[in-house]
Design a protein around this motif. Sequence first.
Motif, PDB file in Angstrom:
ATOM      1  N   GLU A  24      24.930  -6.389  17.272  1.00 50.72           N
ATOM      2  CA  GLU A  24      25.085  -5.589  18.620  1.00 50.72           C
ATOM      3  C   GLU A  24      26.167  -4.907  18.817  1.00 50.72           C
ATOM      4  O   GLU A  24      26.532  -3.946  19.524  1.00 50.72           O
ATOM      5  N   THR A  27      25.619  -1.069  19.725  1.00 46.76           N
ATOM      6  CA  THR A  27      25.634  -0.845  21.188  1.00 46.76           C
ATOM      7  C   THR A  27      26.698  -0.808  21.978  1.00 46.76           C
ATOM      8  O   THR A  27      26.806  -0.443  23.136  1.00 46.76           O
ATOM      9  N   TYR A  48      15.708 -11.163  22.407  1.00 39.59           N
ATOM     10  CA  TYR A  48      15.924  -9.996  21.382  1.00 39.59           C
ATOM     11  C   TYR A  48      14.968  -9.676  20.672  1.00 39.59           C
ATOM     12  O   TYR A  48      14.519  -8.554  20.127  1.00 39.59           O
TER      13      TYR A  48
END
Length: 280
Positions: A51, A55, A20
């Motif tokens: 996250e 997302t 990442y």
Amino acid sequence: MKDLYTQTAFDCSKLITKTYSTSFSLGIRTLNKKYHESIYAIYGFVRYADEIVDTFHDHNKEELLARFKSDTYKSIEEKISLNPVLHSFQEVVNQYQIDLDLIEAFLISMEMDLSKKDYEDPDYEKYIYGSAEVIGLMCLKVFLDGDEKKYQELLKPAKHLGSAFQKVNFLRDIKSDYDERGRVYFPGVNFKNFSREEKNQIESDIKEEFKQALIGIKLLPSGARAGVYLAYIYYSVLFKKITKLSPEKIKTERIRVPNGKKFLLLIKCYFLHKLNFIVA
């Protein structure tokens, strides 16, 4: 067998970090090796929480984050988790006695991202504390390994560093935060009419926080100083790029430092640290 499982869990957090974040991975490599696994574990934990809120659009984010939060506290209490990210994180929390208040503040900021779109004081300060400052304080707990007096001495500079990093991130990510998520973090700012004056005011605040943070970096243990200084330099370079651009420019693209430049910064910081010559 538990030792093997624990090592595997730490390896998972290391993989997450390297996958990442190139810049964060470089910073960790500059730290003394004794810190590596613990900092990887902290990054893996905060990365996965972030996250969830940023997302996982096709899933129930509130439910996932609530489960992650519950599992986090359960892993810390029971000193084990079948989630490798949480297992490595709880190992660090329990070893270095990381305050649960820091973890709670972080998770509250993640919850705020699920519902809030515009931030005004005091929510703005609360969000920055939880999303950035406490992460620096968790790392500081690792670096100082029980030296509470030193921790209190470096607490404010560490918070300034985390805050400066986060505000630079806000400027860098204006396009994705506003266009894709509808978020405006800076109080009183309308990004549809983001002015040069507003941008200058934000940048002035960041400059002062960088100045205060550097005082603390110089007082860190030698094994931690170079890695934190590298992060400071990387964000300083990114920030300087942003200051040279118009408000319209940073609204249309994500500003970044090329990987080649990051490696050059790594070499520079290494030698400056070896020469005991850390400068702004």
